[in-house]
Design a protein around this motif. Structure first.
Motif, PDB file in Angstrom:
ATOM      1  N   ASP A   1      45.459  24.027  39.881  1.00 35.24           N
ATOM      2  CA  ASP A   1      45.853  23.881  38.598  1.00 35.24           C
ATOM      3  C   ASP A   1      45.984  22.224  38.304  1.00 35.24           C
ATOM      4  OD1 ASP A   1      48.019  22.855  40.010  1.00 35.24           O
ATOM      5  OD2 ASP A   1      49.326  24.473  39.853  1.00 35.24           O
ATOM      6  N   ASP A   2      46.801  21.715  37.165  1.00 30.84           N
ATOM      7  CA  ASP A   2      46.850  20.241  36.868  1.00 30.84           C
ATOM      8  C   ASP A   2      47.227  19.518  37.905  1.00 30.84           C
ATOM      9  OD1 ASP A   2      49.286  21.230  36.454  1.00 30.84           O
ATOM     10  OD2 ASP A   2      49.067  20.808  34.261  1.00 30.84           O
ATOM     11  N   ARG A   3      47.972  19.935  38.844  1.00 24.82           N
ATOM     12  CA  ARG A   3      48.857  19.080  39.921  1.00 24.82           C
ATOM     13  C   ARG A   3      48.260  19.444  41.367  1.00 24.82           C
ATOM     14  NH1 ARG A   3      55.035  20.879  39.477  1.00 24.82           N
ATOM     15  NH2 ARG A   3      54.849  19.532  41.424  1.00 24.82           N
ATOM     16  N   GLY A   4      46.727  20.093  41.291  1.00 26.06           N
ATOM     17  CA  GLY A   4      46.137  20.383  42.347  1.00 26.06           C
ATOM     18  C   GLY A   4      46.587  21.559  43.562  1.00 26.06           C
ATOM     19  N   ARG A   5      47.249  22.244  42.630  1.00 27.69           N
ATOM     20  CA  ARG A   5      47.835  23.565  43.679  1.00 27.69           C
ATOM     21  C   ARG A   5      46.978  24.501  43.234  1.00 27.69           C
ATOM     22  NH1 ARG A   5      53.592  23.834  41.048  1.00 27.69           N
ATOM     23  NH2 ARG A   5      52.274  23.779  39.333  1.00 27.69           N
ATOM     24  N   LEU A   6      46.517  25.246  44.490  1.00 26.56           N
ATOM     25  CA  LEU A   6      45.725  26.509  44.339  1.00 26.56           C
ATOM     26  C   LEU A   6      46.441  27.640  43.815  1.00 26.56           C
ATOM     27  CD1 LEU A   6      43.636  26.169  47.538  1.00 26.56           C
ATOM     28  CD2 LEU A   6      42.770  25.807  45.321  1.00 26.56           C
ATOM     29  N   ARG A   7      45.749  28.304  42.651  1.00 25.03           N
ATOM     30  CA  ARG A   7      46.441  29.453  42.061  1.00 25.03           C
ATOM     31  C   ARG A   7      45.609  30.504  41.896  1.00 25.03           C
ATOM     32  NH1 ARG A   7      50.320  27.303  43.879  1.00 25.03           N
ATOM     33  NH2 ARG A   7      52.141  26.559  42.699  1.00 25.03           N
ATOM     34  N   HIS A   8      46.021  31.689  41.672  1.00 22.68           N
ATOM     35  CA  HIS A   8      45.159  32.932  41.260  1.00 22.68           C
ATOM     36  C   HIS A   8      45.103  32.652  39.657  1.00 22.68           C
ATOM     37  CE1 HIS A   8      44.460  35.199  44.909  1.00 22.68           C
ATOM     38  NE2 HIS A   8      45.871  34.970  45.122  1.00 22.68           N
ATOM     39  N   PRO A   9      43.962  32.473  38.806  1.00 15.04           N
ATOM     40  CA  PRO A   9      44.053  32.441  37.398  1.00 15.04           C
ATOM     41  C   PRO A   9      44.538  33.818  36.884  1.00 15.04           C
ATOM     42  CG  PRO A   9      41.813  32.451  38.259  1.00 15.04           C
ATOM     43  CD  PRO A   9      42.683  32.450  39.434  1.00 15.04           C
ATOM     44  N   ARG A  10      45.380  33.659  35.866  1.00 19.40           N
ATOM     45  CA  ARG A  10      45.920  34.883  35.373  1.00 19.40           C
ATOM     46  C   ARG A  10      44.923  35.326  34.198  1.00 19.40           C
ATOM     47  NH1 ARG A  10      51.064  36.675  35.022  1.00 19.40           N
ATOM     48  NH2 ARG A  10      52.613  35.844  36.394  1.00 19.40           N
ATOM     49  N   SER A  11      44.103  34.527  33.631  1.00 11.95           N
ATOM     50  CA  SER A  11      42.953  35.071  32.701  1.00 11.95           C
ATOM     51  C   SER A  11      41.718  34.252  33.016  1.00 11.95           C
ATOM     52  CB  SER A  11      43.522  34.635  31.393  1.00 11.95           C
ATOM     53  OG  SER A  11      43.493  33.268  31.336  1.00 11.95           O
ATOM     54  N   PHE A  12      40.537  34.896  32.818  1.00  7.77           N
ATOM     55  CA  PHE A  12      39.261  34.472  33.262  1.00  7.77           C
ATOM     56  C   PHE A  12      38.362  35.519  32.391  1.00  7.77           C
ATOM     57  CE2 PHE A  12      41.026  37.062  36.681  1.00  7.77           C
ATOM     58  CZ  PHE A  12      39.990  38.492  36.638  1.00  7.77           C
ATOM     59  N   PRO A  13      37.076  34.845  32.208  1.00  4.03           N
ATOM     60  CA  PRO A  13      36.108  35.584  31.439  1.00  4.03           C
ATOM     61  C   PRO A  13      35.737  36.946  32.433  1.00  4.03           C
ATOM     62  CG  PRO A  13      34.975  33.881  32.216  1.00  4.03           C
ATOM     63  CD  PRO A  13      36.516  33.682  32.207  1.00  4.03           C
ATOM     64  N   PRO A  14      35.741  38.271  31.546  1.00  7.32           N
ATOM     65  CA  PRO A  14      35.482  39.483  32.378  1.00  7.32           C
ATOM     66  C   PRO A  14      34.264  39.549  32.857  1.00  7.32           C
ATOM     67  CG  PRO A  14      35.810  39.886  29.999  1.00  7.32           C
ATOM     68  CD  PRO A  14      36.011  38.403  30.297  1.00  7.32           C
ATOM     69  N   ASP A  15      32.883  38.779  32.628  1.00 11.02           N
ATOM     70  CA  ASP A  15      31.614  39.121  32.979  1.00 11.02           C
ATOM     71  C   ASP A  15      31.018  37.662  32.585  1.00 11.02           C
ATOM     72  OD1 ASP A  15      29.293  40.252  33.459  1.00 11.02           O
ATOM     73  OD2 ASP A  15      29.086  41.472  31.792  1.00 11.02           O
ATOM     74  N   ALA A  16      31.226  36.957  33.667  1.00 17.11           N
ATOM     75  CA  ALA A  16      30.725  35.672  33.367  1.00 17.11           C
ATOM     76  C   ALA A  16      30.591  34.997  34.826  1.00 17.11           C
ATOM     77  CB  ALA A  16      31.264  34.890  32.328  1.00 17.11           C
ATOM     78  N   LEU A  17      29.740  33.878  34.960  1.00 17.86           N
ATOM     79  CA  LEU A  17      29.688  33.012  36.327  1.00 17.86           C
ATOM     80  C   LEU A  17      31.060  31.983  35.782  1.00 17.86           C
ATOM     81  CD1 LEU A  17      26.197  32.157  37.230  1.00 17.86           C
ATOM     82  CD2 LEU A  17      27.763  33.397  38.791  1.00 17.86           C
ATOM     83  N   MET A  18      31.599  31.742  36.934  1.00 20.22           N
ATOM     84  CA  MET A  18      32.898  31.029  36.823  1.00 20.22           C
ATOM     85  C   MET A  18      32.992  30.217  38.160  1.00 20.22           C
ATOM     86  SD  MET A  18      36.790  32.484  36.616  1.00 20.22           S
ATOM     87  CE  MET A  18      38.314  31.666  37.018  1.00 20.22           C
ATOM     88  N   SER A  19      32.927  28.870  37.925  1.00 19.88           N
ATOM     89  CA  SER A  19      33.320  28.003  39.147  1.00 19.88           C
ATOM     90  C   SER A  19      34.662  28.051  39.619  1.00 19.88           C
ATOM     91  CB  SER A  19      33.043  26.506  38.719  1.00 19.88           C
ATOM     92  OG  SER A  19      33.788  25.874  37.765  1.00 19.88           O
ATOM     93  N   VAL A  20      34.945  28.094  40.807  1.00 20.65           N
ATOM     94  CA  VAL A  20      36.369  28.075  41.334  1.00 20.65           C
ATOM     95  C   VAL A  20      36.348  27.111  42.614  1.00 20.65           C
ATOM     96  CG1 VAL A  20      36.452  30.682  40.792  1.00 20.65           C
ATOM     97  CG2 VAL A  20      35.653  30.001  42.987  1.00 20.65           C
TER      98      VAL A  20
END
Length: 233
Positions: free
Chosen positions: A151-170
C-alpha cells in the motif's frame, strides 16, 4: 521448436488426503507429457503420502526427495517459514539439476485448471502466478488470494479489488507460480520474511530485476477444508 521443459512439484508433508486430487490435476494439464518432469520433497510424513507419490512416480518421471526436519505433526497454520524456505529451495536445486526451463511450483492443496501452464507460459513473464482463493472457508465476502501488493505506506496487503482476467504486477505471489530458470540461476531463493517465505523469494527476485506478476484469469481450486479432495469433494 519444442516447448519448454517444466518441472512441477512442491514440498509434501502428511498430504494423503489431497494428493490423489492434486496429482490428477497435474496429469490433466494440457501440456505434452514428454516436456514435464515432477519433483516432491517429502518431509516428516507419517501418512500414506510417500506411497501415493511412489505410485505416481511409476508412471511419470519424478524425483522424490526427502528432508525430515523433525517438526511436530502437521496441522493447518502450524509450520515454520524457515523450514518451508529450506524445502522450497531443495525444489529449486532439483529444477536446476534437471535442466528444466521453468519451475512450476504448485502447492499440494492447489488444483490448477488444465490450461494453466500453457497460459502462464504465454504470459512471457519471469515470475507469474495463477490466482488461488485463500478465504473460501471463511464466512462473508471472499477477496483474499495468493498475492500481496504494497500500500502507500509500504505495507503488504491482499488487494480487495483487481481485474478478474488480466496480468497484474504484484509484490508477492505464492501457491501456484511459474518461475523461469533465469530467476533461479540469478540466485533468487526462498527466505523467511514477515508474511512468509514467498515474500523473501519475491523480494530477492525484485532486487535482481525480476518483477512478479499474477494472471488473475487463471483460477485454481484450493482444498482448504477437511472434506475437500475426498470422495465427496
Amino acid at each position: 521448436m519444442s516447448l519448454p521443459l517444466v518441472l512441477v512439484g512442491c514440498p509434501v508433508r502428511n498430504r494423503a488426503r489431497v494428493l490423489p486430487a492434486y496429482l490428477s490435476a497435474l496429469e490433466a494439464m494440457d501440456y505434452p507429457p514428454g516436456r514435464l518432469r515432477f519433483a516432491f520433497v517429502l518431509n516428516d510424513s507419517v501418512d500414506e503420502s510417500e506411497a501415493i507419490l511412489r505410485a505416481f512416480a511409476e508412471r511419470r518421471p519424478t524425483a522424490l526427495l526427502r528432508c525430515d526436519l523433525g517438526f511436530p505433526r502437521w496441522r493447518r497454520g502450524h509450520y515454520s517459514y524457515a523450514n518451508l524456505a529450506l524445502l522450497r529451495n531443495l525444489l529449486i536445486e532439483e529444477a536446476l539439476r534437471s535442466g528444466a526451463d521453468y519451475l512450476f511450483s504448485v502447492d499440494s492443496d492447489v488444483l490448477p485448471p488444465p490450461h494453466a501452464l500453457r497460459r502462464l507460459l504465454a504470459a512471457a513473464r519471469p515470475i507469474v502466478g495463477a490466482r488461488v482463493p485463500n478465504d473460501l472457508h471463511l464466512p462473508g465476502e471472499h477477496w483474499r488470494c495468493n498475492f500481496l501488493c504494497a500500500d502507500d505506506r509500504g505495507r503488504l496487503r491482499h488487494p480487495r479489488s483487481f481485474p478478474p482476467d488480466a496480468l497484474m504486477s504484484v509484490d508477492v505471489v505464492g501457491a501456484a507460480v511459474l518461475i523461469a530458470r533465469a530467476v533461479l540461476e540469478a540466485g533468487c531463493r526462498y527466505a523467511p520474511a514477515g508474511t512468509g517465505e514467498d515474500e523473501g523469494f519475491c523480494r530477492q527476485a525484485k532486487a535482481a530485476g525480476f518483477q512478479p506478476w499474477v494472471d488473475t484469469g487463471v483460477v485454481c481450486r484450493h482444498l482448504m477444508q477437511e472434506g475437500d479432495g475426498g470422495p465427496e469433494g
